[in-house]
Design a protein around this motif. Structure first.
Motif, PDB file in Angstrom:
ATOM      1  N   LEU A 367       0.825  -1.203   0.000  1.00 35.33           N
ATOM      2  CA  LEU A 367       0.000   0.000   0.000  1.00 35.33           C
ATOM      3  C   LEU A 367       0.865   1.262   0.000  1.00 35.33           C
ATOM      4  O   LEU A 367       0.556   2.249  -0.680  1.00 35.33           O
ATOM      5  CB  LEU A 367      -0.924   0.002   1.213  1.00 35.33           C
ATOM      6  CG  LEU A 367      -2.156  -0.890   1.141  1.00 35.33           C
ATOM      7  CD1 LEU A 367      -2.818  -1.006   2.509  1.00 35.33           C
ATOM      8  CD2 LEU A 367      -3.160  -0.354   0.112  1.00 35.33           C
ATOM      9  N   TYR A 368       1.941   1.218   0.753  1.00 38.19           N
ATOM     10  CA  TYR A 368       2.846   2.366   0.830  1.00 38.19           C
ATOM     11  C   TYR A 368       3.449   2.661  -0.539  1.00 38.19           C
ATOM     12  O   TYR A 368       3.547   3.830  -0.957  1.00 38.19           O
ATOM     13  CB  TYR A 368       3.939   2.073   1.852  1.00 38.19           C
ATOM     14  CG  TYR A 368       4.834   3.239   2.171  1.00 38.19           C
ATOM     15  CD1 TYR A 368       4.444   4.198   3.100  1.00 38.19           C
ATOM     16  CD2 TYR A 368       6.078   3.388   1.565  1.00 38.19           C
ATOM     17  CE1 TYR A 368       5.263   5.270   3.416  1.00 38.19           C
ATOM     18  CE2 TYR A 368       6.909   4.455   1.867  1.00 38.19           C
ATOM     19  CZ  TYR A 368       6.503   5.391   2.795  1.00 38.19           C
ATOM     20  OH  TYR A 368       7.315   6.462   3.104  1.00 38.19           O
ATOM     21  N   LYS A 369       3.843   1.625  -1.267  1.00 35.61           N
ATOM     22  CA  LYS A 369       4.406   1.806  -2.602  1.00 35.61           C
ATOM     23  C   LYS A 369       3.376   2.411  -3.564  1.00 35.61           C
ATOM     24  O   LYS A 369       3.744   3.083  -4.535  1.00 35.61           O
ATOM     25  CB  LYS A 369       4.915   0.483  -3.167  1.00 35.61           C
ATOM     26  CG  LYS A 369       6.191  -0.008  -2.516  1.00 35.61           C
ATOM     27  CD  LYS A 369       6.926  -1.014  -3.379  1.00 35.61           C
ATOM     28  CE  LYS A 369       6.108  -2.258  -3.642  1.00 35.61           C
ATOM     29  NZ  LYS A 369       6.880  -3.246  -4.461  1.00 35.61           N
ATOM     30  N   GLU A 370       2.096   2.189  -3.283  1.00 36.26           N
ATOM     31  CA  GLU A 370       1.036   2.753  -4.119  1.00 36.26           C
ATOM     32  C   GLU A 370       0.709   4.197  -3.742  1.00 36.26           C
ATOM     33  O   GLU A 370      -0.147   4.826  -4.364  1.00 36.26           O
ATOM     34  CB  GLU A 370      -0.230   1.910  -3.983  1.00 36.26           C
ATOM     35  CG  GLU A 370      -0.114   0.516  -4.557  1.00 36.26           C
ATOM     36  CD  GLU A 370      -0.188   0.494  -6.071  1.00 36.26           C
ATOM     37  OE1 GLU A 370      -0.873   1.369  -6.652  1.00 36.26           O
ATOM     38  OE2 GLU A 370       0.449  -0.391  -6.677  1.00 36.26           O
ATOM     39  N   GLY A 371       1.374   4.712  -2.703  1.00 35.81           N
ATOM     40  CA  GLY A 371       1.174   6.106  -2.334  1.00 35.81           C
ATOM     41  C   GLY A 371       0.259   6.337  -1.152  1.00 35.81           C
ATOM     42  O   GLY A 371      -0.077   7.484  -0.841  1.00 35.81           O
ATOM     43  N   TYR A 372      -0.127   5.269  -0.451  1.00 39.24           N
ATOM     44  CA  TYR A 372      -1.019   5.405   0.692  1.00 39.24           C
ATOM     45  C   TYR A 372      -0.239   5.598   1.989  1.00 39.24           C
ATOM     46  O   TYR A 372       0.850   5.040   2.178  1.00 39.24           O
ATOM     47  CB  TYR A 372      -1.899   4.165   0.840  1.00 39.24           C
ATOM     48  CG  TYR A 372      -2.894   3.975  -0.275  1.00 39.24           C
ATOM     49  CD1 TYR A 372      -4.180   4.501  -0.176  1.00 39.24           C
ATOM     50  CD2 TYR A 372      -2.544   3.289  -1.429  1.00 39.24           C
ATOM     51  CE1 TYR A 372      -5.096   4.333  -1.210  1.00 39.24           C
ATOM     52  CE2 TYR A 372      -3.449   3.110  -2.468  1.00 39.24           C
ATOM     53  CZ  TYR A 372      -4.719   3.639  -2.350  1.00 39.24           C
ATOM     54  OH  TYR A 372      -5.619   3.472  -3.379  1.00 39.24           O
ATOM     55  N   GLN A 373      -0.823   6.370   2.892  1.00 33.32           N
ATOM     56  CA  GLN A 373      -0.409   6.324   4.291  1.00 33.32           C
ATOM     57  C   GLN A 373      -1.200   5.208   4.960  1.00 33.32           C
ATOM     58  O   GLN A 373      -2.367   4.980   4.636  1.00 33.32           O
ATOM     59  CB  GLN A 373      -0.699   7.642   4.999  1.00 33.32           C
ATOM     60  CG  GLN A 373       0.193   8.778   4.568  1.00 33.32           C
ATOM     61  CD  GLN A 373       0.091   9.981   5.485  1.00 33.32           C
ATOM     62  OE1 GLN A 373       1.095  10.583   5.802  1.00 33.32           O
ATOM     63  NE2 GLN A 373      -1.098  10.358   5.907  1.00 33.32           N
ATOM     64  N   ILE A 374      -0.556   4.546   5.908  1.00 36.22           N
ATOM     65  CA  ILE A 374      -1.247   3.502   6.665  1.00 36.22           C
ATOM     66  C   ILE A 374      -1.088   3.811   8.135  1.00 36.22           C
ATOM     67  O   ILE A 374       0.033   3.948   8.642  1.00 36.22           O
ATOM     68  CB  ILE A 374      -0.686   2.094   6.369  1.00 36.22           C
ATOM     69  CG1 ILE A 374      -0.688   1.811   4.866  1.00 36.22           C
ATOM     70  CG2 ILE A 374      -1.517   1.038   7.101  1.00 36.22           C
ATOM     71  CD1 ILE A 374       0.624   2.128   4.177  1.00 36.22           C
ATOM     72  N   ALA A 375      -2.213   3.976   8.814  1.00 37.72           N
ATOM     73  CA  ALA A 375      -2.219   4.252  10.253  1.00 37.72           C
ATOM     74  C   ALA A 375      -2.712   3.003  10.973  1.00 37.72           C
ATOM     75  O   ALA A 375      -3.745   2.432  10.601  1.00 37.72           O
ATOM     76  CB  ALA A 375      -3.107   5.435  10.579  1.00 37.72           C
ATOM     77  N   VAL A 376      -1.969   2.597  12.005  1.00 39.14           N
ATOM     78  CA  VAL A 376      -2.283   1.359  12.727  1.00 39.14           C
ATOM     79  C   VAL A 376      -2.398   1.693  14.212  1.00 39.14           C
ATOM     80  O   VAL A 376      -1.392   1.818  14.915  1.00 39.14           O
ATOM     81  CB  VAL A 376      -1.191   0.298  12.497  1.00 39.14           C
ATOM     82  CG1 VAL A 376      -1.639  -1.049  13.057  1.00 39.14           C
ATOM     83  CG2 VAL A 376      -0.854   0.168  11.017  1.00 39.14           C
ATOM     84  N   PRO A 377      -3.616   1.869  14.722  1.00 39.75           N
ATOM     85  CA  PRO A 377      -3.781   2.257  16.126  1.00 39.75           C
ATOM     86  C   PRO A 377      -3.893   1.062  17.056  1.00 39.75           C
ATOM     87  O   PRO A 377      -4.232  -0.051  16.640  1.00 39.75           O
ATOM     88  CB  PRO A 377      -5.113   3.012  16.094  1.00 39.75           C
ATOM     89  CG  PRO A 377      -5.908   2.289  15.038  1.00 39.75           C
ATOM     90  CD  PRO A 377      -4.899   1.878  13.979  1.00 39.75           C
ATOM     91  N   ASN A 378      -3.611   1.289  18.313  1.00 42.65           N
ATOM     92  CA  ASN A 378      -3.945   0.351  19.388  1.00 42.65           C
ATOM     93  C   ASN A 378      -5.061   0.991  20.209  1.00 42.65           C
ATOM     94  O   ASN A 378      -4.816   1.617  21.245  1.00 42.65           O
ATOM     95  CB  ASN A 378      -2.721   0.036  20.239  1.00 42.65           C
ATOM     96  CG  ASN A 378      -1.837  -1.012  19.596  1.00 42.65           C
ATOM     97  OD1 ASN A 378      -2.295  -2.085  19.204  1.00 42.65           O
ATOM     98  ND2 ASN A 378      -0.554  -0.705  19.462  1.00 42.65           N
TER      99      ASN A 378
END
Length: 568
Positions: A367-378
């Protein structure tokens, strides 16, 4: 296609000459060994199914495999040219415990039942030693005539018992109910373990094996997770999970001296073993794929032994917290892009009694390579942040956890250039439920959603899950007959008419934790209402996806779905 190998469960054999590890490099999970002297790396298993676990016992190798992800592990013992099938009944779950007094001792329970049977396999015969009506586990050998066992009190806490193999008596040790792990015997009278007995974090305790009195040895405000006792039976190496990051320490029990080890600390130590003055660690971080490293306790040097190459692109990451609606600080990890108005995906982990950690994840990488930010919360309910935090989402507090995600969305838009019109939500298992909850309770906020093996209605989940699992999950989700009105009110299945964004659902036919029917009923209800929904189901998977082919298929479909929504 998959670019990286996933490694799991690093162990050292009895000779201390070979590291063993589970790897999926052939497309499914198999067992490999790495010779520390010759540097050779070879596949040692030849099973038709995925290898889920393994143990060294009786100078041989015991392997647990399951059929198409159904989690009902079958146990096979290999010793030289000898092969012994300990279990071969696919109607039962099998949980290996110990090898002692010439026999293999394990627990089993029927796929639909709640009775746990204690079994001894010796000289080709199985003997039922006892049975229990409470979810039970074997902790390990206590002495030549006793097992240390635990039984579940709720979804988090356990009580610890001594089982007498000669009299078949299960005796309460009178240790408090709580989380209990990492039991390590020091000598005939003392042992170490980790628990949260005196406060909400997992710390190291010393146990008097005769009186069961205990003494707290460490006072971390984080959880101790992996514990190794060195050959001198006094020096202990352990991992502290600080904000999700692994920090290694060396502790002198007798002199109460603590030393920080200068091993890599920007990610996660997935497995940790030792031989003499060397540690062997399976490690990854958000930007570094899984590999096995050797750390020298004498000079502090680190050497990579085997594993993945570095990622082909530079990955920018960060971690922080944000204030939720009630002022609670909620931690999250972020794969950062430098662009303005960045499409962003929020991924909610499963459990919920689990924790997202700063480890390498190939889906995030793609996803990052496609230009997305990825947020992963706890979000509240996650482990790793004290027992108080774990309980903040139980039962009728469920919506509070969903609000944590809503607040993260606003935080990302205001502080990390996320595009408010291109915010995606996704999650696996309980994270799948949270995804469905968010698109039904807060429908205007999402461009698209992905539910992976998720729950669409707690009542149907609890009704269809096996009896042994139902009681534990009810402590978290709610009890039928007591919380019916609330579970009906929040059920995504009952609120599909509110959904505005497209939904893609992934499930599998052999899921024993969240039945396939949870996704089927959600899909059918949405189709009846002419909603934009698709369901992809895998024939040979369970709750986890173990086959690389299926992981690739899901990841490709998910990324294509996101890209399609943005291009509209």
């Amino acid at each position: 296609m998959t670019e990286f190998t996933k490694y799991l469960s690093l162990k050292l054999d009895k000779s201390e000459e070979n590291l063993y590890v589970i790897s999926d490099e052939t497309g499914k999970r198999e067992l490999y060994s790495y010779n520390l002297k010759g540097k050779s790396y070879v596949k040692v298993s030849d099973e038709q199914e995925n290898v889920k676990n393994y143990w060294f016992a009786d100078n041989g190798l015991l392997i647990g495999t399951d059929l198409n992800g159904n989690e009902r592990e079958q146990l096979t013992f290999f010793k030289g040219e000898e092969k012994v099938q300990l279990t071969a009944d696919d109607d039962y779950y099998h949980h290996y415990g110990v090898h002692m007094n010439g026999g293999f001792i394990y627990l089993r329970h029927h796929k639909n039942g709640k009775t746990f049977e204690l079994i001894e396999h010796s000289e080709g015969h199985d003997t039922v030693l006892n049975s229990f009506e409470t979810s039970s586990s074997i902790i390990g050998k206590f002495d030549d005539s006793h097992l240390l066992m635990s039984q579940a009190v709720n979804n988090i806490d356990k009580k610890v018992y001594l089982y007498n193999l000669e009299t078949a008596e299960l005796k309460n040790t009178e240790l408090p109910a709580g989380r209990f792990g990492n039991y390590q015997s020091l000598n005939h009278s003392e042992a170490l373990f980790t628990s949260d007995y005196l406060e909400g974090n997992l710390n190291l305790y010393k146990l008097n094996k005769e009186t069961f009195e205990f003494k707290k040895l460490t006072y971390f405000k984080w959880d101790i997770q992996k514990v190794i006792v060195l050959e001198d039976k006094n020096t202990v190496i352990f991992e502290v999970n600080k904000k999700g990051f692994s920090k290694l320490f060396k502790y002198d029990v007798e002199n109460d001296l603590l030393e920080t080890l200068q091993f890599m600390s920007e990610g996660v130590v997935h497995s940790l073993v030792n031989s003499n003055n060397k540690l062997y660690a399976l490690y990854s971080d958000m930007a570094t794929p899984h590999a096995v490293y050797q750390f020298d306790l004498t000079d502090g040097s680190t050497e990579k032994l085997f594993g993945n190459d570095e990622a082909a692109i530079e990955i920018q990451t960060m971690h922080s917290t944000y204030p939720s609606f009630d002022g609670l600080d909620v931690p999250y990890y972020l794969y950062c892009q430098d662009t303005d108005n960045t499409p962003t995906a929020i991924h909610v982990h499963g459990g919920p009694e689990s924790q997202a950690r700063p480890e390498f994840n190939e889906l995030y990488y793609k996803l990052y390579k496609e230009g997305y930010q990825i947020a992963v919360p706890n979000i509240r309910g996650s482990t790793g942040y004290s027992k108080f935090y774990i309980g903040l989402d139980n039962q009728e507090k469920r919506i509070d956890a969903a609000k944590d995600v809503v607040e993260l969305r606003e935080h990302l838009i205001k502080n990390h250039q996320s595009d408010k019109d291109n915010m995606f939500i996704m999650g696996r298992s309980y994270g799948g439920f949270m995804t469905l909850l968010l698109i039904t309770q807060f429908p205007k906020l999402w461009k698209g959603a992905v539910d992976i093996v998720g729950i669409s209605h707690f009542t149907t989940l609890l009704t269809n899950t096996p009896a042994w699992r139902r009681e534990q999950r009810s402590h978290e989700y709610g009890f039928i007959g007591r919380h019916d009105e609330f579970m009906q009110c929040i059920a995504p299945l009952n609120n599909t008419q509110r959904i505005r964004c497209p939904l893609r659902i992934f499930h599998s036919h052999n899921d024993v934790r969240v039945p396939y029917s949870e996704s089927v009923q959600m899909y059918e209800r949405m189709k009846e209402q002419n909603k934009d929904v698709e369901l992809t189901a895998y024939e040979n998977e369970g709750h986890q996806y173990l086959y690389t082919e299926n992981q690739d298929d899901m990841n490709s479909r998910l990324i294509a779905f996101f890209n399609e929504q943005i291009s509209r």
